[in-house]
Design an enzyme around this catalytic site. Structure first.
Site, PDB file in Angstrom:
ATOM      1  N   GLN A  17       0.802  -1.221   0.000  1.00 32.20           N
ATOM      2  CA  GLN A  17       0.000   0.000   0.000  1.00 32.20           C
ATOM      3  C   GLN A  17       0.840   1.279   0.000  1.00 32.20           C
ATOM      4  OE1 GLN A  17      -2.552  -1.906   3.312  1.00 32.20           O
ATOM      5  NE2 GLN A  17      -3.978  -0.501   2.351  1.00 32.20           N
ATOM      6  N   HIS A 111       0.866  -9.371   4.488  1.00 35.79           N
ATOM      7  CA  HIS A 111      -0.240  -8.411   4.493  1.00 35.79           C
ATOM      8  C   HIS A 111      -0.913  -8.444   3.117  1.00 35.79           C
ATOM      9  CE1 HIS A 111      -1.944  -4.710   6.644  1.00 35.79           C
ATOM     10  NE2 HIS A 111      -2.663  -4.855   5.546  1.00 35.79           N
ATOM     11  N   ASN A 155      -1.636 -10.859   8.530  1.00 37.27           N
ATOM     12  CA  ASN A 155      -2.549  -9.764   8.808  1.00 37.27           C
ATOM     13  C   ASN A 155      -3.992 -10.169   8.532  1.00 37.27           C
ATOM     14  OD1 ASN A 155      -3.112  -6.795   9.231  1.00 37.27           O
ATOM     15  ND2 ASN A 155      -3.987  -7.098   7.190  1.00 37.27           N
ATOM     16  N   GLU A 156      -4.843  -9.945   9.508  1.00 35.97           N
ATOM     17  CA  GLU A 156      -6.283 -10.249   9.377  1.00 35.97           C
ATOM     18  C   GLU A 156      -6.490 -11.634   8.782  1.00 35.97           C
ATOM     19  OE1 GLU A 156      -8.371  -6.910   7.644  1.00 35.97           O
ATOM     20  OE2 GLU A 156      -8.136  -5.775   9.494  1.00 35.97           O
TER      21      GLU A 156
HETATM   22  C1  BGC Z   1      -6.224  -3.853   6.302  1.00 29.40           C
HETATM   23  C2  BGC Z   1      -5.584  -2.656   5.648  1.00 29.40           C
HETATM   24  C3  BGC Z   1      -6.647  -1.770   5.037  1.00 29.40           C
HETATM   25  C4  BGC Z   1      -7.562  -1.306   6.151  1.00 29.40           C
HETATM   26  C5  BGC Z   1      -8.626  -0.311   5.744  1.00 29.40           C
HETATM   27  C6  BGC Z   1      -7.527  -3.584   6.992  1.00 29.40           C
HETATM   28  O1  BGC Z   1      -8.439  -4.547   6.602  1.00 29.40           O
HETATM   29  O2  BGC Z   1      -5.318  -4.533   7.117  1.00 29.40           O
HETATM   30  O3  BGC Z   1      -4.645  -3.099   4.707  1.00 29.40           O
HETATM   31  O4  BGC Z   1      -6.116  -0.715   4.308  1.00 29.40           O
HETATM   32  O5  BGC Z   1      -8.194  -2.410   6.731  1.00 29.40           O
HETATM   33  O6  BGC Z   1      -9.611  -0.863   4.930  1.00 29.40           O
END
Ligand code: BGC
Length: 428
Positions: A17, A111, A155-156
């Site tokens: 990003q 990520h 991540n998530e």
């Molecule tokens: C993610 C980010 C994303 C953010 C805002 C999260 O789900 O980890 O990469 O930019 O939310 O939508």
């Protein structure tokens, strides 16, 4: 409302990003497809691959003590088993630059993006994914893992589970974009993380996290390791209780179980989900709700609720690894941060072990399929010149961090900015 002296105060980014030029990733291929699922191309992003030093100077100048960033697998292992010393050196320089400014580096190993060779081979759908990812983690951890303050594996990790129905609708609505994307990555679209929530994903994802955690721990035993999860406040409308329970069981419980054995759990919260009597989840906000640029309900209170839920299920220390709002109105961002932190503070007073708050995101950046329009950043980025512009919310969160207290959050924008000037915060 004060916080412990060693509280983690940070801002986050993710490689794809912000870095720019991540051409060897599956995401870049999908952005380049015609037609594309992405509204625009990431391109140079925030040019952070070159400008990380300036961005760290801003972060340190504000008064934050932690920088969460991600290591890009597509750069580190561009071909299977072929590791790039140049890329490892780059991330090592970022870590050195953090410590030289008294900033704790918190690195995320995955990520959303995969190297093209991983995507071509099915990504998370391939049974070899967990071992492949763990080998990359081990290589990175051997190179500089012991110099990290915190390591986040994936991540998530549960995001694909929560997006499954939404992505099924996207597939049905845009078959031509999906087909072009599949041609570009050379694999079914489920190879891409955001679409990966199909049968078999959850078990493979948990296994991936656990192998990665062990690999990092074996090279850097003292570094706290955890996954991060997307956890939203779940509210039942009349008759919706069973829907909430079923959702939590499917999307949270398998990961909570695994997180019980981790050093910390990264909680990432953006809004509230509601469940009707039909058991279905909706992100559709109530009719009178204030909306963010993402179309989410403005709901800073969701963070406290998510932390309480995670703590009740795991008893694992929490770090809020993402909390943020997409808005052009920086006053609403300041109000959001203040209110989210009030929720954190109240949860801590109720016994929830929360060790830190990391705002998403440091810079206005590439918001995946939505491109550059949504602005989550504490710091603006001029898309033409790449110049950074510090917003009052950045100064405010820095003041909160310096004082370990929410008092700064009661100041007006002018007071916040003059406080920033007094401690020498300026754009670089
Ligand atoms: C993610 C980010 C994303 C953010 C805002 C999260 O789900 O980890 O990469 O930019 O939310 O939508």
């Amino acid at each position: 409302m004060t916080f412990p002296a060693d509280f983690v105060w940070g801002a986050a980014t993710a490689a794809h990003q912000v870095e720019g030029g991540n051409w060897n990733s599956d995401c870049w291929a999908l952005e380049s497809a015609r037609p594309s699922l992405f509204v625009e191309h990431s391109g140079v992003a925030c040019d952070q691959f070159a400008r990380y030093g300036d961005d760290l100077a801003i972060l340190a100048g504000l008064g934050l003590n932690t920088y969460r960033f991600s290591i890009e697998w597509a750069r580190v292992e561009p071909e299977e088993g072929g590791f790039s010393q140049q890329a490892l050196d780059h991330y090592k320089r970022i870590i050195d630059a953090c410590w030289s400014r008294n900033i704790q580096p918190m690195a995320t190993f995955h990520h959303f993006t995969n190297p093209r060779w991983v995507a071509r081979d099915g990504g998370f759908q391939n049974d070899r994914f967990p071992e492949r990812f763990a080998r990359y983690c081990e290589t990175v951890a051997c190179a500089f893992g012991d110099q990290l303050a915190y390591a986040c594996t994936i991540n998530e990790i549960n995001l694909p589970d929560s997006l499954d129905q939404l992505m099924a609708r996207v597939k049905a609505k845009y078959p031509d974009r999906v087909a072009a994307g599949e041609a570009a990555i050379g694999a079914p679209i489920e190879s891409f993380f955001l679409f990966a929530g199909v049968a078999g994903y959850t078990a493979r994802a948990v296994r991936t996290h656990e192998l990665a955690r062990d690999a990092i721990k074996s090279a850097a035993p003292h570094v706290p390791v955890g996954m991060t999860m997307s956890i939203q406040e779940c509210e039942a409308e009349p008759g919706g209780e069973a829907g909430v329970a079923a959702y939590k069981q499917r999307v949270y419980a398998p990961y909570y179980d695994s997180a019980k054995r981790d050093d910390f759990l990264g909680v990432q919260t953006y809004t509230r989900m509601r469940f009707g009597a039909d058991g279905k989840a909706t992100r559709r906000p109530p009719p009178d709700a204030e909306l963010t640029q993402m179309g989410y309900e403005y709901r800073p209170q969701a963070l406290g609720a998510a932390c309480r839920d995670a703590w009740a299920a795991t008893q694992t220390p929490i770090i809020v690894t993402e909390s943020g709002i997409a808005t052009q109105d920086d006053g609403r961002r300041r109000a959001f941060i203040r209110s989210a932190l009030e929720g954190v503070s109240a949860a801590m007073a109720a016994g929830v072990d929360i060790r830190g708050y990391v705002y998403w995101t440091l810079l206005d950046n590439f918001e995946w399929m939505s491109g550059y329009a949504p602005t989550f950043g504490l710091v603006g980025v001029d898309r033409r010149t790449m110049a950074r512009a510090i917003k009052p919310s950045a100064v405010m969160i820095g003041e909160i961090a310096r004082a370990n207290s929410l008092e700064a959050a009661t100041k007006s924008a002018d007071q916040v900015l003059s406080a920033g000037a007094a401690v020498g915060v300026s754009d670089r």
